[in-house]
Scaffold this active site. Structure first.
Site, PDB file in Angstrom:
ATOM      1  N   ASN A 337      44.774  34.845  33.774  1.00 48.23           N
ATOM      2  CA  ASN A 337      44.730  34.968  32.319  1.00 48.23           C
ATOM      3  C   ASN A 337      43.326  34.716  31.778  1.00 48.23           C
ATOM      4  OD1 ASN A 337      44.383  32.177  32.291  1.00 48.23           O
ATOM      5  ND2 ASN A 337      46.100  31.765  30.929  1.00 48.23           N
ATOM      6  N   ASP A 351      36.483  32.839  30.910  1.00 45.22           N
ATOM      7  CA  ASP A 351      36.763  34.197  30.450  1.00 45.22           C
ATOM      8  C   ASP A 351      37.675  34.239  29.225  1.00 45.22           C
ATOM      9  OD1 ASP A 351      39.048  33.372  31.755  1.00 45.22           O
ATOM     10  OD2 ASP A 351      39.199  35.109  33.076  1.00 45.22           O
ATOM     11  N   HIS A 402      48.580  44.852  20.083  1.00 43.89           N
ATOM     12  CA  HIS A 402      48.397  46.024  20.936  1.00 43.89           C
ATOM     13  C   HIS A 402      47.158  45.862  21.818  1.00 43.89           C
ATOM     14  CE1 HIS A 402      48.269  50.462  21.853  1.00 43.89           C
ATOM     15  NE2 HIS A 402      46.990  50.144  22.001  1.00 43.89           N
ATOM     16  N   GLU A 403      46.038  45.526  21.187  1.00 43.73           N
ATOM     17  CA  GLU A 403      44.800  45.401  21.963  1.00 43.73           C
ATOM     18  C   GLU A 403      44.878  44.253  22.963  1.00 43.73           C
ATOM     19  OE1 GLU A 403      42.769  47.695  22.040  1.00 43.73           O
ATOM     20  OE2 GLU A 403      43.522  48.742  20.277  1.00 43.73           O
ATOM     21  N   ASN A 410      46.256  44.931  32.223  1.00 49.57           N
ATOM     22  CA  ASN A 410      45.171  45.234  33.158  1.00 49.57           C
ATOM     23  C   ASN A 410      44.905  44.094  34.131  1.00 49.57           C
ATOM     24  OD1 ASN A 410      43.592  47.896  32.803  1.00 49.57           O
ATOM     25  ND2 ASN A 410      44.036  47.287  30.701  1.00 49.57           N
ATOM     26  N   ARG A 411      45.124  42.855  33.696  1.00 50.42           N
ATOM     27  CA  ARG A 411      44.905  41.721  34.605  1.00 50.42           C
ATOM     28  C   ARG A 411      46.060  41.568  35.596  1.00 50.42           C
ATOM     29  NH1 ARG A 411      41.169  37.520  32.940  1.00 50.42           N
ATOM     30  NH2 ARG A 411      39.174  38.619  32.785  1.00 50.42           N
TER      31      ARG A 411
END
Length: 596
Positions: A337, A351, A402-403, A410-411
């Site tokens: 995450n 991150d 959404h973003e 993707n992770r």
């Protein structure tokens, strides 16, 4: 009004308008599951290739080390993949793994002479009895493999990447990796990260280590007390509220304004930094005690000070809320995450999500960049110029959610690489998952009304998608076969999101709805089951999944967590939109397994 053609000329679109339902159908493409056309610069386009992936599920298989007293995820994974694919020693490299609530997950890469293949990967899931329950793979049988000794230097590769891609090397460590091409030859490449601050582009460039040519790219960008819009509200006309201590300390132990070394009194913390212009340009507390109460003015420009502060606070709140929500359902530190400090619980750290509100690089859009675990995710929220005054995407919660969901999908797909939703079909599914989670967050009862995304910023009740998401085939006729005439990721995403809308409706109809699902994932209600399967399946599915393999991952996720109790319900919901047992190559099938 912004034209559709204008949006098509923008390279990195995350919330592009959908085409009209009356548009001329585009040619059938058989390449959705393996290819994607990437417009790298205005002058350079490249069609990327990703080997086809397969997915196998089982009720529990032994692996070659099953008789060992102690279970090692790494050793068991390597032994199983070597045995299952009849590989010799040294033909794969273990990348990473983690243990979730109901399964252990591990990720490996094909390798040669100790050098991993970038796009030939596999993932294995073991149940808590340490038996193999699923296996995804895009391993290949190469015809020719380039020499593992590079002919050009790392520095030459960086210079080549900067010139070809049109940006600057961002100092992330380069790697040496093989890339499989469509003809099954294997190229040795220097992998270089290139960013362009002006355009927002962020890619991994794979430069041939013998010729200096650009072989392929990974595109990291996916383009749609706090006074805020509570997460269950979609748009600001539903009313701001002042929320007191909304953080979930089981997901964010230091709260939202502290890392292991720093306490903040601004819109910055362990999970998120929300800013305008630069990461130091955050919103300060409106009064002592971490109060962020700024009253947005709908009649003045979004760039006025109070509106900028309202936008930063709302974006900070929503992204933190999604962090905590996803954490409760399994998107944790070990599962790659976004956090600065990981509390010693695994994962790479450093991150947090960087949220740029009112970003100056564009209008009428939003995007999210997802690099590998250990590099910050970047969300850019733009202003929308379809009204006067303009409207701010950071004040429409469905767009932020959404973003943010792009970062999650993707992770979790492919083990934290950010590389495994790169084909046209997989990228389309990324858009669909993002719409589906936005819809999930806004449910306030067991009702499943039609769902519209982007209605506030677009200033249209129909929103920015072709159809509302609906259980009615009259309102929304999209089905699996619709993809055969589509070649744009947002259009494909509408198909997947509408299928998931129907899965959600079936689960809630059969199992009920929990009002506490956002904070308590332990119930048996349909909305809780849906989100568990949503998150669990991402780690199970192969790199660059197709709709059928993603569906199979949902079915296996149900086996892992619920013993297959929802098998028939899920199959019937998928089949109702053409994704039955025989669905393949974008041809509908409505069959379900025997007994259903």
């Amino acid at each position: 009004m912004v034209s559709f053609q204008k949006l098509l000329t923008t390279v990195f679109l995350a919330l592009a308008y959908s085409e009209s339902a009356t548009a001329t159908p585009r040619p059938v493409s058989a390449k959705h599951s393996t290819h994607r056309l990437r417009q790298v610069t205005r002058e350079l386009a490249i069609e990327t290739y990703h080997p086809p992936s397969s997915f196998e599920a089982s009720s529990g298989l032994d692996h070659p080390l099953s008789k060992r007293a102690d279970f090692s995820l790494k050793d068991a994974t390597v032994a199983f993949v070597e045995s299952h694919l009849s590989l010799g020693k040294g033909a794969l490299t273990y990348k990473s793994g983690f243990s979730g609530e109901v399964a252990h997950h591990a990720y490996v890469k094909q390798s040669h002479n100790g050098i991993p293949f970038a796009n030939a990967v596999a993932n294995v899931a073991f149940n808590k009895n340490n038996k193999v329950v699923s296996f995804g793979s895009s391993f290949v049988k190469p015809k020719v493999i380039a020499s593992s000794a590079p002919s050009i230097t790392r520095e030459a590769a960086i210079a080549s990447a900067e010139a070809l891609v049109g940006g600057k090397y961002n100092d992330h460590p380069t790697t040496l990796e093989y890339v499989v091409k469509e003809d099954q030859s294997v190229v040795l490449t220097h992998v270089v990260q290139i960013e362009n601050e002006a355009t927002g582009a962020w890619v991994e460039a794979f430069i041939d280590a013998h010729s200096g040519a650009l072989v392929t790219i990974t595109d990291f960008v996916t383009k749609a007390s706090y006074r805020v819009l509570p997460l269950q509200k979609e748009i600001l006309t539903q009313g701001f509220e002042t929320l007191v201590d909304p953080q979930d300390l089981t997901a964010s132990p230091y709260g939202w304004h502290a890392t292991s070394t720093t306490n903040y009194t601004t819109t910055a913390g362990n999970n998120v930094v929300a800013y305008k212009g630069s990461t130091s340009s955050t919103t300060a507390q409106s009064s002592t005690g971490l109060n962020f109460v700024y009253t947005q003015s709908a009649t003045t420009a979004p760039t006025t000070t109070v509106n900028v502060n309202a936008a930063r606070v709302n974006a900070f709140y929503v992204v933190n809320s999604i962090h905590d929500l996803a954490y409760k359902y399994g998107f944790t530190e070990a599962a790659y995450n976004f956090q600065t400090y990981n509390f010693g619980k695994g994962g790479a750290g450093n991150d947090a999500v960087l949220v740029s509100v009112q970003d100056s690089a564009g209008t009428d859009n939003a995007d999210f960049s997802t690099p590998a675990d250990g590099q910050a995710g970047k969300m850019r929220m733009f202003l929308w110029d379809l009204t006067s005054p303009q409207r701010d995407g950071a004040l429409e919660n469905d767009i932020i959610v959404h973003e943010n969901t792009h970062g999650i999908t993707n992770r979790l797909t492919g083990g934290g690489t950010g590389r495994c939703l790169q084909t046209t079909e997989a990228g389309g599914m990324g858009e669909g998952w993002s719409d589906a989670l936005a819809s999930w967050t806004e449910k306030t009862s067991s009702a499943v009304p039609d769902y519209v995304l982007g209605q506030y910023v677009y200033n249209h009740a129909g929103g920015i998608r072709t159809y509302p998401y609906s259980t009615s085939t009259t309102t929304n006729p999209l089905r699996y076969s619709s993809i055969a005439s589509l070649n744009e990721v947002h259009d494909i995403g509408e198909v997947w999101a509408n299928i998931l809308h129907n899965v959600y409706a079936a689960l809630v109809s059969a199992k009920g709805w929990s009002a506490t699902a956002r904070t308590d994932p332990t119930g048996t209600e349909g909305n809780i089951v849906f989100l568990h399967l949503f998150i669990d399946a991402l780690s199970l599915q192969p790199c660059n999944p197709t709709l059928p393999t993603a569906r199979d991952a949902w079915i296996q996720a149900d086996v892992n967590r619920y013993g297959g109790a929802n098998k028939c319900l899920l199959w019937k919901a998928f089949a109702s939109r053409g994704l039955g047992t025989g669905a393949a190559n974008h041809v509908d099938n409505t069959a379900v397994p025997s007994g259903c």
